[in-house]
Design a protein around this motif. Structure first.
Motif, PDB file in Angstrom:
ATOM      1  N   GLY A 196       0.180   0.751  -8.951  1.00 58.85           N
ATOM      2  CA  GLY A 196       1.498   0.150  -8.758  1.00 58.85           C
ATOM      3  C   GLY A 196       1.440  -1.344  -8.897  1.00 58.85           C
ATOM      4  O   GLY A 196       0.356  -1.944  -8.897  1.00 58.85           O
ATOM      5  N   VAL A 197       2.586  -1.984  -8.996  1.00 63.31           N
ATOM      6  CA  VAL A 197       2.646  -3.433  -9.148  1.00 63.31           C
ATOM      7  C   VAL A 197       2.501  -4.099  -7.784  1.00 63.31           C
ATOM      8  O   VAL A 197       2.487  -3.450  -6.739  1.00 63.31           O
ATOM      9  N   ASN A 198       2.403  -5.430  -7.819  1.00 62.39           N
ATOM     10  CA  ASN A 198       2.256  -6.195  -6.578  1.00 62.39           C
ATOM     11  C   ASN A 198       3.491  -6.061  -5.699  1.00 62.39           C
ATOM     12  O   ASN A 198       4.621  -6.048  -6.195  1.00 62.39           O
ATOM     13  N   GLY A 199       3.245  -5.957  -4.399  1.00 66.35           N
ATOM     14  CA  GLY A 199       4.335  -6.030  -3.435  1.00 66.35           C
ATOM     15  C   GLY A 199       5.036  -4.738  -3.097  1.00 66.35           C
ATOM     16  O   GLY A 199       5.999  -4.748  -2.334  1.00 66.35           O
ATOM     17  N   VAL A 200       4.575  -3.602  -3.636  1.00 62.01           N
ATOM     18  CA  VAL A 200       5.267  -2.342  -3.347  1.00 62.01           C
ATOM     19  C   VAL A 200       4.676  -1.625  -2.128  1.00 62.01           C
ATOM     20  O   VAL A 200       5.162  -0.570  -1.734  1.00 62.01           O
ATOM     21  N   GLY A 201       3.611  -2.187  -1.550  1.00 61.46           N
ATOM     22  CA  GLY A 201       2.985  -1.540  -0.399  1.00 61.46           C
ATOM     23  C   GLY A 201       1.896  -0.566  -0.791  1.00 61.46           C
ATOM     24  O   GLY A 201       1.688   0.450  -0.130  1.00 61.46           O
ATOM     25  N   LYS A 202       1.159  -0.890  -1.855  1.00 69.76           N
ATOM     26  CA  LYS A 202       0.185   0.048  -2.422  1.00 69.76           C
ATOM     27  C   LYS A 202      -1.040   0.228  -1.518  1.00 69.76           C
ATOM     28  O   LYS A 202      -1.460   1.358  -1.262  1.00 69.76           O
ATOM     29  N   THR A 203      -1.617  -0.886  -1.035  1.00 73.04           N
ATOM     30  CA  THR A 203      -2.791  -0.781  -0.157  1.00 73.04           C
ATOM     31  C   THR A 203      -2.419  -0.116   1.167  1.00 73.04           C
ATOM     32  O   THR A 203      -3.161   0.714   1.693  1.00 73.04           O
ATOM     33  N   THR A 204      -1.255  -0.468   1.690  1.00 69.49           N
ATOM     34  CA  THR A 204      -0.771   0.178   2.911  1.00 69.49           C
ATOM     35  C   THR A 204      -0.584   1.672   2.696  1.00 69.49           C
ATOM     36  O   THR A 204      -0.939   2.491   3.554  1.00 69.49           O
ATOM     37  N   LEU A 209      -2.065   7.251   3.439  1.00 70.90           N
ATOM     38  CA  LEU A 209      -2.423   8.543   2.831  1.00 70.90           C
ATOM     39  C   LEU A 209      -3.732   9.060   3.413  1.00 70.90           C
ATOM     40  O   LEU A 209      -3.887  10.277   3.626  1.00 70.90           O
ATOM     41  N   ALA A 210      -4.668   8.170   3.685  1.00 67.59           N
ATOM     42  CA  ALA A 210      -5.914   8.587   4.343  1.00 67.59           C
ATOM     43  C   ALA A 210      -5.615   9.213   5.698  1.00 67.59           C
ATOM     44  O   ALA A 210      -6.230  10.216   6.090  1.00 67.59           O
ATOM     45  N   ARG A 211      -4.655   8.654   6.422  1.00 74.15           N
ATOM     46  CA  ARG A 211      -4.265   9.219   7.714  1.00 74.15           C
ATOM     47  C   ARG A 211      -3.649  10.606   7.542  1.00 74.15           C
ATOM     48  O   ARG A 211      -3.853  11.497   8.375  1.00 74.15           O
ATOM     49  N   VAL A 212      -2.868  10.792   6.474  1.00 76.93           N
ATOM     50  CA  VAL A 212      -2.264  12.104   6.212  1.00 76.93           C
ATOM     51  C   VAL A 212      -3.352  13.147   5.987  1.00 76.93           C
ATOM     52  O   VAL A 212      -3.330  14.249   6.569  1.00 76.93           O
ATOM     53  N   TRP A 239      -7.698  -0.195   7.842  1.00 76.71           N
ATOM     54  CA  TRP A 239      -7.133   1.156   7.831  1.00 76.71           C
ATOM     55  C   TRP A 239      -8.236   2.197   7.974  1.00 76.71           C
ATOM     56  O   TRP A 239      -8.090   3.176   8.720  1.00 76.71           O
ATOM     57  N   GLY A 240      -9.345   2.003   7.256  1.00 78.86           N
ATOM     58  CA  GLY A 240     -10.436   2.967   7.321  1.00 78.86           C
ATOM     59  C   GLY A 240     -11.069   3.057   8.692  1.00 78.86           C
ATOM     60  O   GLY A 240     -11.372   4.147   9.188  1.00 78.86           O
ATOM     61  N   GLU A 241     -11.292   1.911   9.326  1.00 83.01           N
ATOM     62  CA  GLU A 241     -11.931   1.892  10.645  1.00 83.01           C
ATOM     63  C   GLU A 241     -11.092   2.613  11.687  1.00 83.01           C
ATOM     64  O   GLU A 241     -11.626   3.227  12.614  1.00 83.01           O
ATOM     65  N   GLY A 366       7.817   6.768   2.033  1.00 86.77           N
ATOM     66  CA  GLY A 366       7.532   5.897   3.168  1.00 86.77           C
ATOM     67  C   GLY A 366       8.821   5.511   3.854  1.00 86.77           C
ATOM     68  O   GLY A 366       9.737   4.980   3.220  1.00 86.77           O
ATOM     69  N   LEU A 367       8.903   5.784   5.152  1.00 88.49           N
ATOM     70  CA  LEU A 367      10.167   5.608   5.875  1.00 88.49           C
ATOM     71  C   LEU A 367      10.099   4.541   6.958  1.00 88.49           C
ATOM     72  O   LEU A 367      10.949   4.506   7.843  1.00 88.49           O
ATOM     73  N   GLY A 368       9.078   3.681   6.921  1.00 93.56           N
ATOM     74  CA  GLY A 368       8.999   2.649   7.936  1.00 93.56           C
ATOM     75  C   GLY A 368       7.672   1.940   7.900  1.00 93.56           C
ATOM     76  O   GLY A 368       6.835   2.158   7.021  1.00 93.56           O
ATOM     77  N   GLU A 369       7.453   1.079   8.909  1.00 93.97           N
ATOM     78  CA  GLU A 369       6.248   0.270   8.975  1.00 93.97           C
ATOM     79  C   GLU A 369       5.146   0.907   9.809  1.00 93.97           C
ATOM     80  O   GLU A 369       4.021   0.414   9.830  1.00 93.97           O
ATOM     81  N   GLY A 370       5.444   1.978  10.522  1.00 91.97           N
ATOM     82  CA  GLY A 370       4.443   2.608  11.376  1.00 91.97           C
ATOM     83  C   GLY A 370       3.337   3.255  10.568  1.00 91.97           C
ATOM     84  O   GLY A 370       3.526   3.627   9.409  1.00 91.97           O
ATOM     85  N   PRO A 371       2.143   3.431  11.164  1.00 94.90           N
ATOM     86  CA  PRO A 371       1.007   4.000  10.423  1.00 94.90           C
ATOM     87  C   PRO A 371       1.222   5.438   9.991  1.00 94.90           C
ATOM     88  O   PRO A 371       0.601   5.893   9.038  1.00 94.90           O
ATOM     89  N   ASP A 372       2.102   6.160  10.667  1.00 91.62           N
ATOM     90  CA  ASP A 372       2.339   7.572  10.324  1.00 91.62           C
ATOM     91  C   ASP A 372       3.743   7.803   9.804  1.00 91.62           C
ATOM     92  O   ASP A 372       4.322   8.880   9.953  1.00 91.62           O
ATOM     93  N   ASP A 373       4.309   6.778   9.142  1.00 92.39           N
ATOM     94  CA  ASP A 373       5.648   6.892   8.570  1.00 92.39           C
ATOM     95  C   ASP A 373       5.631   7.292   7.104  1.00 92.39           C
ATOM     96  O   ASP A 373       6.652   7.191   6.426  1.00 92.39           O
ATOM     97  N   LEU A 374       4.482   7.735   6.600  1.00 91.43           N
ATOM     98  CA  LEU A 374       4.402   8.281   5.250  1.00 91.43           C
ATOM     99  C   LEU A 374       4.491   9.798   5.367  1.00 91.43           C
ATOM    100  O   LEU A 374       3.701  10.421   6.079  1.00 91.43           O
ATOM    101  N   ALA A 375       5.445  10.395   4.659  1.00 87.08           N
ATOM    102  CA  ALA A 375       5.696  11.829   4.835  1.00 87.08           C
ATOM    103  C   ALA A 375       5.720  12.545   3.487  1.00 87.08           C
ATOM    104  O   ALA A 375       6.223  11.996   2.499  1.00 87.08           O
TER     105      ALA A 375
END
Length: 389
Positions: A196-204, A209-212, A239-241, A366-375
């Motif tokens: 993805g391009v810069n600023g879309v929240g790719k690293t986040t 996704l690792a949490r999922v 995120w990994g730690e 992605g529905l928010g800033e929380g760590p588990d807001d990816l669904a």
């Protein structure tokens, strides 16, 4: 002669008197005179001498004992256990409904009105277009709804809602395969590239996704192949730690393909289920950078097949996001879309348009800033949420 004798006698008497004075001088004064006084420096602390017969402390041997500093043990970082992915979109429905109220409620209000003339239908089509549904899809939805309302003659809110829901579900296409492939095959883990391009929240998104995956019972290795942005590797490391996932990284400016290759090698060595590779946030207009993204994929495929290429799109970018999707799809064969920032003022109609244009399903939102807001994306739950049901 007589004077000489007298002088000698006086001299002897004087010597005797002087000697007696010194002999009978008080002892305290003599000691005080003989022992020089030593003045202690100001601010010094007097150290008491040990009592006679007292044994010195072990290891002191006449020296003053100095207490060693106490070193507190450093606690290892707490490893979190993320919740499973099942039902996440349903749990986040209230947040999604709040962000899409203009879209869903606006349509329902118009469709339930007493009069549905040409102006009302034009307004319905305008709402769909401004919600990034796309001109073609908006026209088809309005035409189908107009026919059904005319034939059925319905105006009841629940009936209108059912008609609108059926149209939206049909255009989102529930038949597309939306599961993210995270299961290993043979001795190789599943490999997912996040682009993805810069600023879309790719690293986040990579970290979420690792949490999922871990929340669903899987194991993960993360690859920090975004070596051009200084904070990307550190961010991914954090995120990994948090979930106990190792991160393969190198120094800033290292070859991204090398990092990706090493991450997959580490995943095979550790026997994990999934390797997720975060790539550089490259601008889709830079041909050289896009070519490099293709190189990363080719190098990884020398070690293992790439199971998913997930393109992260910002839901607020509208048509620009669609252009990004087209270019990335030409370079790396995108297999799924991750739509971020669907909270707030996002316009979720881009889901319909991007799938129509590319034939690529939206797999995660992605529905928010929380760590588990990816669904994981669920068509019916999504439509229910934006219609307020």
């Amino acid at each position: 002669m007589d004077y000489t004798i007298v002088a000698i006698v006086i001299f002897v008497v004087a010597l005797v008197v002087a000697g007696g004075t010194l002999l009978f001088r008080p002892r305290g004064r003599l000691e005080s005179a003989e022992k020089p006084s030593v003045e202690e420096p100001r601010g010094s602390t007097a150290v008491a001498e040990p009592e006679a017969g007292a044994e010195p402390e072990a290891g002191a041997a006449g020296a003053t004992a100095v207490a060693e500093p106490v070193v507190e043990p450093v606690a290892p970082p707490l490893v979190e256990t993320p919740p499973p992915s099942a039902g996440r979109l349903v749990r986040l429905r209230a947040r999604l409904a709040q962000s899409q109220n203009v879209f869903g409620r606006g349509l329902l209000t118009l469709l339930s009105g007493d009069t549905l003339d040409d102006d009302a239908w034009d307004e319905i089509e305008e709402i769909l277009i401004t919600s990034d549904v796309g001109v073609t899809s908006a026209g088809q939805i309005v035409e189908s709804l107009r026919t059904k309302v005319r034939v059925l003659g319905t105006r009841k809110p629940e009936e209108v809602r059912a008609l609108l829901k059926a149209e939206l579900v049909a255009h989102i296409n529930p038949g597309l395969e939306r599961a993210v492939r995270t299961e290993p095959h043979g001795e190789s883990p599943a490999v997912i590239m996040v682009v993805g391009v810069n600023g879309v929240g790719k690293t986040t998104t990579t970290g979420k996704l690792a949490r999922v995956v871990i929340g669903d019972g899987g194991t993960v290795v993360l690859g920090a192949a975004d070596t051009f942005r200084a904070a990307a590797a550190e961010q991914l490391q954090t995120w990994g730690e948090r979930v106990g996932a190792p991160v393969v990284r190198k120094e800033e400016g290292a070859d991204p393909a090398s990092v990706a290759f090493d991450a997959v090698s580490r995943g095979i060595e550790d026997g994990v289920d999934t390797v997720i590779i975060d790539t550089a946030g490259r601008l889709h207009t830079k041909t050289g950078l896009m070519d490099e993204l293709g190189k990363v994929k080719r190098v990884v495929e020398k070690k293992s097949q790439v199971d998913e290429v997930l393109l992260v799109l910002d839901a607020t970018t509208g048509q620009n996001g669609l252009r990004q999707a087209r270019v990335f799809a030409e370079v790396v064969n995108v297999t799924g879309i991750v739509l971020t920032k669907l909270d707030g003022t996002a316009k979720g109609g881009i889901i319909i348009q991007v799938q129509r244009e590319l034939g690529v399903p939206v797999k995660l939102v992605g529905l928010g800033e929380g760590p588990d807001d990816l669904a994981p994306f669920d068509t019916e739950a999504f439509v229910d949420a934006i219609l307020g049901g």
